[in-house]
Write a protein that holds these residues in place. Structure first.
Motif, PDB file in Angstrom:
ATOM      1  N   HIS A 226      42.751  32.490  45.119  1.00 47.59           N
ATOM      2  CA  HIS A 226      42.473  33.673  44.289  1.00 47.59           C
ATOM      3  C   HIS A 226      41.490  33.322  43.176  1.00 47.59           C
ATOM      4  O   HIS A 226      40.580  34.114  42.867  1.00 47.59           O
ATOM      5  CB  HIS A 226      43.770  34.197  43.677  1.00 47.59           C
ATOM      6  CG  HIS A 226      44.610  35.016  44.600  1.00 47.59           C
ATOM      7  ND1 HIS A 226      44.268  36.294  45.000  1.00 47.59           N
ATOM      8  CD2 HIS A 226      45.791  34.745  45.212  1.00 47.59           C
ATOM      9  CE1 HIS A 226      45.195  36.779  45.798  1.00 47.59           C
ATOM     10  NE2 HIS A 226      46.136  35.853  45.954  1.00 47.59           N
ATOM     11  N   LEU A 227      41.660  32.163  42.574  1.00 47.83           N
ATOM     12  CA  LEU A 227      40.770  31.731  41.497  1.00 47.83           C
ATOM     13  C   LEU A 227      39.353  31.532  42.015  1.00 47.83           C
ATOM     14  O   LEU A 227      38.377  31.961  41.377  1.00 47.83           O
ATOM     15  CB  LEU A 227      41.310  30.446  40.887  1.00 47.83           C
ATOM     16  CG  LEU A 227      40.560  29.846  39.702  1.00 47.83           C
ATOM     17  CD1 LEU A 227      40.471  30.819  38.539  1.00 47.83           C
ATOM     18  CD2 LEU A 227      41.246  28.549  39.257  1.00 47.83           C
ATOM     19  N   ARG A 228      39.231  30.919  43.162  1.00 52.51           N
ATOM     20  CA  ARG A 228      37.912  30.704  43.768  1.00 52.51           C
ATOM     21  C   ARG A 228      37.231  32.041  44.075  1.00 52.51           C
ATOM     22  O   ARG A 228      36.046  32.234  43.775  1.00 52.51           O
ATOM     23  CB  ARG A 228      38.067  29.875  45.029  1.00 52.51           C
ATOM     24  CG  ARG A 228      36.758  29.625  45.774  1.00 52.51           C
ATOM     25  CD  ARG A 228      36.938  28.571  46.846  1.00 52.51           C
ATOM     26  NE  ARG A 228      38.031  28.894  47.771  1.00 52.51           N
ATOM     27  CZ  ARG A 228      39.208  28.281  47.789  1.00 52.51           C
ATOM     28  NH1 ARG A 228      39.478  27.312  46.945  1.00 52.51           N
ATOM     29  NH2 ARG A 228      40.128  28.627  48.663  1.00 52.51           N
ATOM     30  N   GLU A 229      37.955  32.975  44.662  1.00 52.06           N
ATOM     31  CA  GLU A 229      37.372  34.277  45.002  1.00 52.06           C
ATOM     32  C   GLU A 229      36.967  35.036  43.740  1.00 52.06           C
ATOM     33  O   GLU A 229      35.920  35.702  43.713  1.00 52.06           O
ATOM     34  CB  GLU A 229      38.369  35.083  45.828  1.00 52.06           C
ATOM     35  CG  GLU A 229      38.580  34.519  47.226  1.00 52.06           C
ATOM     36  CD  GLU A 229      39.762  35.143  47.944  1.00 52.06           C
ATOM     37  OE1 GLU A 229      40.324  36.136  47.409  1.00 52.06           O
ATOM     38  OE2 GLU A 229      40.122  34.649  49.024  1.00 52.06           O
ATOM     39  N   LEU A 230      37.784  34.955  42.707  1.00 56.41           N
ATOM     40  CA  LEU A 230      37.415  35.605  41.448  1.00 56.41           C
ATOM     41  C   LEU A 230      36.158  34.973  40.874  1.00 56.41           C
ATOM     42  O   LEU A 230      35.277  35.677  40.364  1.00 56.41           O
ATOM     43  CB  LEU A 230      38.570  35.493  40.456  1.00 56.41           C
ATOM     44  CG  LEU A 230      38.305  36.084  39.068  1.00 56.41           C
ATOM     45  CD1 LEU A 230      38.045  37.573  39.140  1.00 56.41           C
ATOM     46  CD2 LEU A 230      39.492  35.789  38.125  1.00 56.41           C
ATOM     47  N   SER A 231      36.038  33.656  40.955  1.00 55.08           N
ATOM     48  CA  SER A 231      34.855  32.984  40.404  1.00 55.08           C
ATOM     49  C   SER A 231      33.584  33.434  41.114  1.00 55.08           C
ATOM     50  O   SER A 231      32.530  33.569  40.483  1.00 55.08           O
ATOM     51  CB  SER A 231      35.014  31.466  40.498  1.00 55.08           C
ATOM     52  OG  SER A 231      34.812  30.985  41.806  1.00 55.08           O
ATOM     53  N   VAL A 232      33.676  33.671  42.408  1.00 53.30           N
ATOM     54  CA  VAL A 232      32.519  34.160  43.163  1.00 53.30           C
ATOM     55  C   VAL A 232      32.125  35.551  42.692  1.00 53.30           C
ATOM     56  O   VAL A 232      30.936  35.863  42.503  1.00 53.30           O
ATOM     57  CB  VAL A 232      32.828  34.148  44.668  1.00 53.30           C
ATOM     58  CG1 VAL A 232      31.724  34.841  45.458  1.00 53.30           C
ATOM     59  CG2 VAL A 232      33.005  32.710  45.175  1.00 53.30           C
ATOM     60  N   ARG A 233      33.122  36.414  42.489  1.00 55.07           N
ATOM     61  CA  ARG A 233      32.831  37.777  42.046  1.00 55.07           C
ATOM     62  C   ARG A 233      32.280  37.785  40.619  1.00 55.07           C
ATOM     63  O   ARG A 233      31.317  38.511  40.318  1.00 55.07           O
ATOM     64  CB  ARG A 233      34.101  38.623  42.122  1.00 55.07           C
ATOM     65  CG  ARG A 233      33.894  40.086  41.737  1.00 55.07           C
ATOM     66  CD  ARG A 233      33.028  40.804  42.732  1.00 55.07           C
ATOM     67  NE  ARG A 233      32.846  42.209  42.389  1.00 55.07           N
ATOM     68  CZ  ARG A 233      31.696  42.754  42.026  1.00 55.07           C
ATOM     69  NH1 ARG A 233      30.589  42.000  41.941  1.00 55.07           N
ATOM     70  NH2 ARG A 233      31.613  44.050  41.753  1.00 55.07           N
ATOM     71  N   LEU A 234      32.854  36.979  39.748  1.00 54.07           N
ATOM     72  CA  LEU A 234      32.380  36.941  38.371  1.00 54.07           C
ATOM     73  C   LEU A 234      30.941  36.444  38.283  1.00 54.07           C
ATOM     74  O   LEU A 234      30.171  36.897  37.422  1.00 54.07           O
ATOM     75  CB  LEU A 234      33.286  36.046  37.527  1.00 54.07           C
ATOM     76  CG  LEU A 234      34.698  36.553  37.255  1.00 54.07           C
ATOM     77  CD1 LEU A 234      35.518  35.486  36.547  1.00 54.07           C
ATOM     78  CD2 LEU A 234      34.671  37.840  36.435  1.00 54.07           C
ATOM     79  N   LYS A 235      30.578  35.531  39.150  1.00 60.98           N
ATOM     80  CA  LYS A 235      29.203  35.029  39.160  1.00 60.98           C
ATOM     81  C   LYS A 235      28.208  36.166  39.328  1.00 60.98           C
ATOM     82  O   LYS A 235      27.108  36.146  38.744  1.00 60.98           O
ATOM     83  CB  LYS A 235      29.035  34.006  40.280  1.00 60.98           C
ATOM     84  CG  LYS A 235      27.645  33.410  40.378  1.00 60.98           C
ATOM     85  CD  LYS A 235      27.573  32.390  41.518  1.00 60.98           C
ATOM     86  CE  LYS A 235      26.165  31.799  41.639  1.00 60.98           C
ATOM     87  NZ  LYS A 235      26.092  30.790  42.737  1.00 60.98           N
TER      88      LYS A 235
END
Length: 367
Positions: A226-235
């Motif tokens: 979940h953290l990895r996917e959020l980091s992609v979206r935030l980028k």
């Protein structure tokens, strides 16, 4: 230098609510703990001891704290008690945590097991509350050999992520109302209408702290995913200078602005996730956000004092002080800014601590 700014800030800090136990002070305590952990510099621990000791008596009674208020925010400073218990072995800190542990047992929950945000916000889950409570619950469970606390906190986090996720935006909404009774709640989903950056920032910090605290296994891996996917979206949502907007996914919204507390929170989450080895999280995004705050938001206040600007003072959902906070973009942009608010400075301290730890690790690798 940042260390001078942080030292002066802690030295001059006045309790946010006159000395009553509150999450705002807990934000500073998290920053001081992180700096001490990263540097070993005793001044950060000295500040923490001085401030926390002003809020608890020798028997561990907590100033201004009432468990029966069921205010989830009041659990965040408990992490400072656990930190001080480890580093000083003063019994008052463990005694104080047990007062908070009673609230953890009795705090009301929605039907699927997540804590209500507060007694006055019944049947509601807010992203803020995930950070205020769940890492503390895990740390308390591990410190006192109560694995049931760790398991429950993990379940609550995974459930809350499902409840608050919006498939279309691939982001998380600020609030969820299980009864669909609040005017801000969508009648089908129960979700609030807007993506507020700091709400997602609280959640991102909860995620990365739980990844750090949990043992290896499928649940930790799921949270890391979940953290990895959020980091992609935030980028994808950064401003050109590397920060994030108050209404995070609406760059064309008039009067939208780059908000400093959320930016500091995301910087912390990126840098810490990279340190923990979460695959697919780019630390340079956190580094860039941190540099942008230094270049664009840390500025003199006209009295030769450096101040962190562009911090939203507070935002919430529902009625407060005769105003109904409807969760719309216009509402989030109407909340006042508070320079040097601790909800921005505390996470900035935490981000600096993670930046230092990454730098130390890189230096060690080169040797």
């Amino acid at each position: 230098m940042l260390s001078t700014y942080f030292d002066s800030y802690a030295r001059d800090y006045a309790y946010y609510k006159g000395g009553a136990w509150c999450y705002e002070d807990g934000c500073l305590y998290r920053g001081l703990s992180a700096l001490h952990d990263a540097t070993g510099d005793g001044r950060w621990l000295d500040h923490l001891v001085r401030l926390v000791n002003g809020q608890i008596d020798p028997t561990g009674e907590i100033r201004g704290y009432a468990a029966e208020e069921y205010n989830i925010d009041n659990l965040l400073p408990g992490r400072a008690l656990l930190y001080l218990d480890r580093h000083t072995h003063d019994p008052r800190y463990r005694a104080a945590t047990e007062h908070l542990a009673i609230q953890l047992e009795e705090h009301p929950r929605i039907a699927v097991g997540c804590y209500w945000h507060k007694l006055r916000y019944p049947h509601q889950v807010w992203l803020d509350g995930l950070y205020m409570t769940l890492p503390f619950k895990v740390e308390l469970g591990r410190a006192t050999d109560r694995p049931a606390l760790v398991a429950d906190a993990t379940r609550q986090m995974l459930t809350a992520l499902t409840l608050t996720f919006d498939e279309k935006s691939r982001l998380y909404r600020h609030g969820y109302d299980e009864r669909r009774q609040q005017p801000w709640a969508d009648k089908d989903t129960g979700l609030s209408p807007t993506h507020w950056a700091r709400a997602i920032g609280w959640m991102a910090m909860a995620l990365v702290d739980l990844v750090e605290c949990l043992p290896a296994g499928s649940e930790r891996d799921t949270l890391a995913s979940h953290l990895r996917e959020l980091s992609v979206r935030l980028k994808q949502l950064r401003t050109p200078d590397g920060r994030w907007l108050q209404v995070i996914d609406q760059p064309d919204l008039p009067d939208n602005y780059a908000e400093s507390s959320a930016t500091a929170m995301f910087a912390y989450a990126y840098l810490k996730a990279a340190r923990l080895g979460v695959a697919g999280v780019d630390p340079e995004i956190g580094q860039a956000a941190f540099r942008s705050l230094q270049e664009n938001a840390l500025r003199p206040d006209g009295k030769d004092r450096i101040v962190l600007w562009d911090v939203c003072c507070v935002a919430g959902l529902g009625g407060l002080g005769g105003v109904y906070r409807d969760g719309t973009p216009a509402y989030y942009l109407s909340e006042p800014l508070q320079p040097d608010d601790v909800k921005g400075v505390g996470p900035l301290m935490m981000a600096e601590a993670e930046r230092l730890r990454l730098s130390q690790a890189a230096l060690a690798d080169r040797r």
